[in-house]
Design a protein around this motif. Sequence first.
Motif, PDB file in Angstrom:
ATOM      1  N   ASP A  30       0.597  -1.553  -0.090  1.00  0.00           N
ATOM      2  CA  ASP A  30      -0.252   0.014   0.250  1.00  0.00           C
ATOM      3  C   ASP A  30       0.950   0.875  -0.187  1.00  0.00           C
ATOM      4  O   ASP A  30       2.313   1.542   0.948  1.00  0.00           O
ATOM      5  N   GLY A  31       0.595   2.036  -0.881  1.00  0.00           N
ATOM      6  CA  GLY A  31       1.639   3.304  -0.691  1.00  0.00           C
ATOM      7  C   GLY A  31       2.517   3.181  -1.799  1.00  0.00           C
ATOM      8  O   GLY A  31       2.856   4.278  -2.256  1.00  0.00           O
ATOM      9  N   HIS A  32       2.967   2.325  -2.470  1.00  0.00           N
ATOM     10  CA  HIS A  32       3.835   2.169  -3.803  1.00  0.00           C
ATOM     11  C   HIS A  32       2.844   2.205  -5.107  1.00  0.00           C
ATOM     12  O   HIS A  32       2.270   2.059  -5.305  1.00  0.00           O
ATOM     13  N   ALA A  33       3.812   1.839  -5.953  1.00  0.00           N
ATOM     14  CA  ALA A  33       3.695   1.014  -7.073  1.00  0.00           C
ATOM     15  C   ALA A  33       4.275   0.621  -7.491  1.00  0.00           C
ATOM     16  O   ALA A  33       5.766   1.067  -7.405  1.00  0.00           O
ATOM     17  N   ILE A  34       4.647   0.111  -9.039  1.00  0.00           N
ATOM     18  CA  ILE A  34       5.127  -0.478  -8.837  1.00  0.00           C
ATOM     19  C   ILE A  34       5.283  -0.266 -10.772  1.00  0.00           C
ATOM     20  O   ILE A  34       4.366  -0.082 -11.379  1.00  0.00           O
ATOM     21  N   GLY A  35       6.701   0.213 -11.536  1.00  0.00           N
ATOM     22  CA  GLY A  35       6.696   0.162 -12.807  1.00  0.00           C
ATOM     23  C   GLY A  35       7.700  -1.386 -13.434  1.00  0.00           C
ATOM     24  O   GLY A  35       8.077  -1.340 -13.133  1.00  0.00           O
ATOM     25  N   ILE A  51       1.794   0.916 -12.558  1.00  0.00           N
ATOM     26  CA  ILE A  51       0.384   0.778 -11.477  1.00  0.00           C
ATOM     27  C   ILE A  51       0.498   1.215  -9.880  1.00  0.00           C
ATOM     28  O   ILE A  51       1.343   0.753  -9.594  1.00  0.00           O
ATOM     29  N   GLY A  52      -0.764   1.981  -9.162  1.00  0.00           N
ATOM     30  CA  GLY A  52      -0.670   2.280  -8.128  1.00  0.00           C
ATOM     31  C   GLY A  52      -1.186   0.822  -7.401  1.00  0.00           C
ATOM     32  O   GLY A  52      -1.911   0.352  -8.020  1.00  0.00           O
ATOM     33  N   ASP A  55      -4.589   1.550  -5.262  1.00  0.00           N
ATOM     34  CA  ASP A  55      -5.842   2.731  -5.957  1.00  0.00           C
ATOM     35  C   ASP A  55      -6.106   2.230  -7.496  1.00  0.00           C
ATOM     36  O   ASP A  55      -7.061   2.139  -8.353  1.00  0.00           O
ATOM     37  N   GLY A  56      -5.054   1.139  -7.997  1.00  0.00           N
ATOM     38  CA  GLY A  56      -5.097   0.346  -8.964  1.00  0.00           C
ATOM     39  C   GLY A  56      -4.525   1.459 -10.324  1.00  0.00           C
ATOM     40  O   GLY A  56      -5.491   1.647 -11.209  1.00  0.00           O
ATOM     41  N   TYR A  57      -4.424   2.737 -10.434  1.00  0.00           N
ATOM     42  CA  TYR A  57      -3.881   3.613 -11.147  1.00  0.00           C
ATOM     43  C   TYR A  57      -3.150   3.823 -12.444  1.00  0.00           C
ATOM     44  O   TYR A  57      -1.825   2.888 -11.501  1.00  0.00           O
ATOM     45  N   THR A  58      -2.987   3.456 -13.149  1.00  0.00           N
ATOM     46  CA  THR A  58      -2.843   3.081 -13.978  1.00  0.00           C
ATOM     47  C   THR A  58      -1.624   4.161 -15.202  1.00  0.00           C
ATOM     48  O   THR A  58      -2.083   5.117 -15.405  1.00  0.00           O
ATOM     49  N   LEU A  59      -0.591   3.896 -15.696  1.00  0.00           N
ATOM     50  CA  LEU A  59       0.296   5.104 -16.422  1.00  0.00           C
ATOM     51  C   LEU A  59       0.664   4.030 -17.670  1.00  0.00           C
ATOM     52  O   LEU A  59       1.308   2.785 -17.515  1.00  0.00           O
ATOM     53  N   TYR A  60       0.741   3.979 -18.860  1.00  0.00           N
ATOM     54  CA  TYR A  60       1.587   3.224 -20.546  1.00  0.00           C
ATOM     55  C   TYR A  60       2.402   4.673 -21.224  1.00  0.00           C
ATOM     56  O   TYR A  60       1.961   5.970 -21.529  1.00  0.00           O
ATOM     57  N   ARG A  61       3.231   4.203 -21.657  1.00  0.00           N
ATOM     58  CA  ARG A  61       3.661   4.877 -22.396  1.00  0.00           C
ATOM     59  C   ARG A  61       3.269   5.101 -24.186  1.00  0.00           C
ATOM     60  O   ARG A  61       2.329   3.834 -23.946  1.00  0.00           O
ATOM     61  N   ASP A  62       2.683   5.791 -24.616  1.00  0.00           N
ATOM     62  CA  ASP A  62       2.219   6.279 -26.617  1.00  0.00           C
ATOM     63  C   ASP A  62       2.204   4.643 -27.191  1.00  0.00           C
ATOM     64  O   ASP A  62       1.641   4.227 -26.958  1.00  0.00           O
ATOM     65  N   PRO A 102       3.219   7.004  -8.736  1.00  0.00           N
ATOM     66  CA  PRO A 102       2.843   6.029  -9.950  1.00  0.00           C
ATOM     67  C   PRO A 102       3.247   7.181 -10.833  1.00  0.00           C
ATOM     68  O   PRO A 102       2.687   8.339 -11.528  1.00  0.00           O
ATOM     69  N   THR A 103       4.610   6.677 -11.971  1.00  0.00           N
ATOM     70  CA  THR A 103       5.450   7.331 -12.546  1.00  0.00           C
ATOM     71  C   THR A 103       6.193   6.230 -13.387  1.00  0.00           C
ATOM     72  O   THR A 103       5.789   5.375 -12.924  1.00  0.00           O
ATOM     73  N   THR A 104       6.092   7.215 -15.071  1.00  0.00           N
ATOM     74  CA  THR A 104       7.274   6.268 -15.520  1.00  0.00           C
ATOM     75  C   THR A 104       7.931   6.303 -16.230  1.00  0.00           C
ATOM     76  O   THR A 104       9.433   6.503 -16.426  1.00  0.00           O
ATOM     77  N   THR A 105       8.607   7.729 -14.740  1.00  0.00           N
ATOM     78  CA  THR A 105      10.684   8.592 -14.812  1.00  0.00           C
ATOM     79  C   THR A 105      11.269   7.437 -14.031  1.00  0.00           C
ATOM     80  O   THR A 105      10.595   7.352 -12.415  1.00  0.00           O
TER      81      THR A 105
END
Length: 122
Positions: A30-35, A51-52, A55-62, A102-105
Motif C-alpha cells: 500500500d502506498g507504493h507503485a510498481i513500474g 500501477i499504484g 488504487d490501481g491507477y495506471t500509466l502507459y507510454r504512448d 506512480p510514474t514512468t520516470t
Amino acid sequence: EVQLQASGGGSVQAGGSLKLSCAASGFPFDGHAIGWFRQAPGKEREGVSCIGWSDGYTLYRDSVKDRFTIFIDNAKNTVYLQMNSLKPEDTGVYSCAAAWVPTTTPRAYTSWGQGTLVTVSS
C-alpha cells in the motif's frame, strides 16, 4: 528488504504475446507503485507502464497503449504486464521496480529487480 523478481520474457514473432510477472515482497505494498521499464541495446532505459498498488491507477507510454495491460494479483503479490501485438521495437530487457508514486520516470524508482529479456523478431 524489498525484493522484486521479474520473469516471463522470451522470444516471439511480431504480433505475438507475452505475459511478464513481477513478484514483490519485503515492503508494504500500500502506498507504493510498481513500474515496468525496458532497455534496448545501446539505448537508455525507458518507462513502459506503472500501477499504484492501492488504487490501481495506471500509466502507459504512448507506444504501448492499447497493446499492453498492467494489473495486480493481490493474492500472489504479483504485478503482471500483458503484452499483445508485440513489435520488434518492443525488444529489450524488461525490469520492474518500486516507487512511492506512480510514474514512468525511472529516476523515481529506488528498488529494482533483475530483468527479463524480451526479443521480438520481424
